[in-house]
Each structure stands twice: as C-alpha cells, then as structure tokens.
Design a protein around this motif. Structure first.
Motif, PDB file in Angstrom:
ATOM      1  N   THR A   1       1.235  -1.642  -0.040  1.00 29.73           N
ATOM      2  CA  THR A   1       0.038   0.053   0.451  1.00 29.73           C
ATOM      3  C   THR A   1       0.587   1.395  -0.059  1.00 29.73           C
ATOM      4  N   LYS A   2       0.461   2.219  -0.322  1.00 30.97           N
ATOM      5  CA  LYS A   2       1.233   3.977  -0.918  1.00 30.97           C
ATOM      6  C   LYS A   2       0.607   4.167   0.750  1.00 30.97           C
ATOM      7  N   ALA A   3      -0.632   3.625   1.557  1.00 25.68           N
ATOM      8  CA  ALA A   3      -0.510   4.419   2.776  1.00 25.68           C
ATOM      9  C   ALA A   3       0.548   3.825   3.643  1.00 25.68           C
ATOM     10  N   ILE A   4       1.248   4.292   4.039  1.00 23.40           N
ATOM     11  CA  ILE A   4       2.257   3.958   4.910  1.00 23.40           C
ATOM     12  C   ILE A   4       3.091   5.186   5.732  1.00 23.40           C
ATOM     13  N   ALA A   5       3.520   4.709   6.028  1.00 25.26           N
ATOM     14  CA  ALA A   5       5.174   5.988   6.276  1.00 25.26           C
ATOM     15  C   ALA A   5       5.921   5.253   7.461  1.00 25.26           C
TER      16      ALA A   5
ATOM     17  N   GLU B   1       9.433   2.049  12.720  1.00 22.25           N
ATOM     18  CA  GLU B   1       7.682   1.717  13.038  1.00 22.25           C
ATOM     19  C   GLU B   1       6.943   2.118  11.908  1.00 22.25           C
ATOM     20  N   VAL B   2       6.527   1.491  11.667  1.00 22.58           N
ATOM     21  CA  VAL B   2       5.815   0.965  10.091  1.00 22.58           C
ATOM     22  C   VAL B   2       4.344   1.364   9.995  1.00 22.58           C
ATOM     23  N   VAL B   3       3.744   2.677  10.096  1.00 15.11           N
ATOM     24  CA  VAL B   3       2.563   2.885  10.525  1.00 15.11           C
ATOM     25  C   VAL B   3       1.946   2.868   8.479  1.00 15.11           C
ATOM     26  N   THR B   4       0.297   3.003   9.216  1.00 21.65           N
ATOM     27  CA  THR B   4      -0.734   2.522   7.972  1.00 21.65           C
ATOM     28  C   THR B   4      -2.030   3.504   8.721  1.00 21.65           C
ATOM     29  N   LEU B   5      -3.268   3.930   7.704  1.00 21.02           N
ATOM     30  CA  LEU B   5      -4.142   4.215   8.536  1.00 21.02           C
ATOM     31  C   LEU B   5      -5.177   3.637   8.937  1.00 21.02           C
ATOM     32  N   VAL B   6      -5.567   3.543   9.867  1.00 13.30           N
ATOM     33  CA  VAL B   6      -6.796   2.734   9.809  1.00 13.30           C
ATOM     34  C   VAL B   6      -8.414   3.827  10.452  1.00 13.30           C
TER      35      VAL B   6
END
Lengths: 287, 105
Positions: free
Chosen positions: B68-72, B97-102
C-alpha cells in the motif's frame, strides 16, 4: 402554491448566505466531520459517510500488521479525491508520542496526495478510563506541531482557560469535548461551551470552535450548533447506532438545523407564556 | 545422478565393483557453494527481524510484502519522508515503526 412547489426542498436564504466552515486553509462544505472508526464493516462506514454529507473524515494512524499484505485496507472504501482526511493522534498519552504520530500521519497523507496532509486532529489523552485529554501535554504538542508547520485542530476538555491557551499557541481550531469520547452524554456543560465560544471569538469572530466527542444523538449535535459551535465532530453516535446510515442522515440534518437556528436568532426565554394566537375575539364568555 | 547398482542377475559382486559404486554415491554434489549474505538484526513495530545488511527502507517494505501507498516509516523516532525510502539504508539495531491508516474518530 402548487403541490410540486410545496414539496420541493427549498434552501433557505439563511443557508445560502452562510459562509462555509473554514479551518485554517481548509474550506469545508459540511459542518459535520465524521469519524471512520467502530463501524461493523467498511461498507457500513462508506455508506454512513456518504449519507452524512460530510466532506471530512477522521482517521487513525496505527502500526501496519506485518506479513499481512492481503488484508483489506480502509482506504479501499474511502474516495481520497472526494474527502479530505483528518488524521488523528488518538491513543497517545504524551506530547512526544502525539507529535511522532502526527508527523507520520502527514507522511501517509502526502503519499496519498490528500489535502489533509497539512493538518491534524491532535488528541493527547490523560486518562484511559474517562478518555479525557491531558491539557498540559496537549498544549506542549500543539506548540511543537505548529512549529512543524501543521495546522492543529486540538481536542480538549471544555475548560475555557485551556481552550484560550491552545488558541494562543497557534491551534487552527479548538475542539472542546461535550462529554467523554464515546459516552453519548451530549453537551454536559453548555455554560462552559458558551464561555469558550464567547472568549475565542471575541476578537476573531470566525475562529473555528468544533464540538468534538460526547454526541449521542441528533439533538446533542443541534444543541452544540445552536450554542454557536462552528461544527461538530462525531464518530460513535453514528457508527454504533442501530442504523448508522439513518443516524448519519439525522446528524447531517441536526447540524444544519442547529446552524440555521443559531443564525436565525432564537427568542428570549421567559418564565411565563406568550400566546401565539390573538387574545382578543376569542369565542368565549371567559372574562 | 545416482550410480546404478550392479546388475541384479549377477550372482556375485566384486569388491572393486562395490568400491566403484561407493565412490560415486559418496561424491559431494557439484553445486556451487554461495557465501551467505551478511545480515543484521533490527526491530520493526516491536518485532525482532533479521534482514540483509545494506537494505534500504524500500527493500524492507518489499520483504514485508507491504504494497500500500498508505505507509509511513520512522527510524529511531525520525520520520523518513516517502521520497527518501529508497536512499535510506537501515543499520543494525535500528528501531523502526511502519504505520498505516485505520478507522478512527
């Protein structure tokens, strides 16, 4: 008036004259901001958001589940071209973590090319039971995030003094809680909300104050708007309602109704009655 | 390929035949022996991982099958902007830390 005309919804003059909700550089067509959490399914969230008429959806930043590349992502159910996302720092209990969370949220929204990349709903909690905010950490985080160039929409308690301090620290909007997150208790202290509104808007009439948290049903949202809030942010009241899509419509109408009532100027309250029909010419022998 | 047993219709097998067979069977395979790549230990989202030394953030995301592109991504509390993922090398003992949106309110 023809039947057709009588039944057609006519936008009132007040509605068309009203300015859109402006928070920092963002101009929103709806004064309702809806959360995307706690729905029974992504599909339910998607339909509720559409029914609510909102243009802005809050979203949370969480760790990616490693080794699960096939899992569904909420973004498959949100049209990033249509909605402005508002990333939050929900679940953070100190300023440092909240700042990290906000900066990572910004990176994600940049990657998505969503206009929400330059703002954040700052939420720094002070207690896991009440979910009430930590005012000191919230203020610290606001100061830091403003320095990072983010437009900060700060969730706070309904305390007028901390609300003023957050505005002074550069928050783009102050978002007092009506009551604890997810409690459904509505605006527990209308007087505090009135003081916050009067104080923050004294020298800046259009400074945005958003009621965030505590809304349980439509009348709670309407009350906040009637008191003069610029918008309402809610999640649980729709997501956990028996019929979320219907409740989303109710919230849309409530926010609009409350806003119109506010702009219309309500009558003054009186201890005694005041008849609406002429008091003379009544077919009565009563003296 | 395995050596063939001496033909079964023969009543006896000479010692020489057996030696010849054993030598073939016991020969080490002719596969090329490759040097194992050097690896490093890192921590991603509180999980210990062992990755190839010199991996970039982009390499790691590929290894983890995150598409996914939705990653920081954050390394040691510093956010790595998306356009620097390919150029950023992960070092031993880095904490990521690898985070995404929920969904959230």
């Amino acid at each position: 008036m023809t039947q057709e005309k009588a039944n057609s919804p006519t936008p009132t003059t007040a509605q068309s004259e009203d300015l859109p909700l402006t928070i920092g550089t963002h101009v929103l067509s709806s004064r309702l901001i809806l959360g995307s959490g706690k729905y029974k399914s992504f599909e339910m969230m998607q339909e509720s958001v559409a029914a609510s008429g909102t243009q802005c959806i809050t979203i949370a930043v969480r760790r990616e589940k490693l080794y699960d590349g096939t899992g569904r992502n909420i973004l498959d159910y949100i049209d990033c071209q249509r909605y402005t996302l508002l990333p939050n720092t929900a679940g953070c209990y100190d300023a440092a973590t909240a700042v990290r969370c906000a900066l990572m949220g910004r990176e994600i929204l940049k990657a998505l090319e969503n206009p929400g990349a330059d703002w954040v709903k700052l939420e720094v909690l002070g207690d896991s039971r009440s979910l009430l905010p930590d005012p000191i950490e919230s203020l610290k985080a606001t100061e830091q995030l403003v320095k990072h160039g983010l437009q900060v929409l700060c969730y706070t308690s309904d305390d007028p003094i901390i609300a003023r301090r957050l505005k002074d620290a550069g928050a783009a909007a102050v978002m007092p809680a009506g009551s604890p997150i997810g409690s459904g208790l509505g605006v527990a202290n209308p007087n505090n909300l009135k003081i916050i509104l009067a104080d923050l808007k004294r020298e800046q009439k259009n400074y945005p104050v958003i009621l965030d948290a505590g809304v349980g049903t439509a009348s709670d949202a309407a009350i906040a708007m009637e008191l003069g809030a610029d918008g309402v942010l809610l999640n649980s009241a729709v997501a956990r309602a028996g019929d979320p899509i219907k409740m989303a419509v109710a919230m849309k109408l409530a926010v609009e109704a409350g806003r119109l009532a506010r702009l219309s100027g309500r009558i003054t309250k009186s201890r005694y009655g005041s008849a609406s029909s002429p008091e003379i010419g009544v077919i009565s022998d009563r003296e | 390929m395995l050596a063939k047993w001496p033909k079964p219709n023969k009543t006896s097998v000479s010692a020489n035949q057996l030696r010849h067979f054993a030598a073939k069977v016991c020969q080490p395979p002719k596969a090329t022996v490759m040097a194992l790549p050097e690896t490093i230990d890192i921590v991603v989202n509180d999980k210990n991982l062992n990755i190839v030394a010199g991996s970039s953030v982009t390499d790691l995301l590929k290894t983890l099958d995150i598409r996914t592109k939705a990653i920081a991504v954050e390394i040691n509390h510093n956010v790595i902007p998306g356009d620097q993922h390919a150029a950023t090398t992960i070092n031993a003992n880095d904490r990521l830390e690898v985070v995404t949106l929920v969904g959230g309110g």
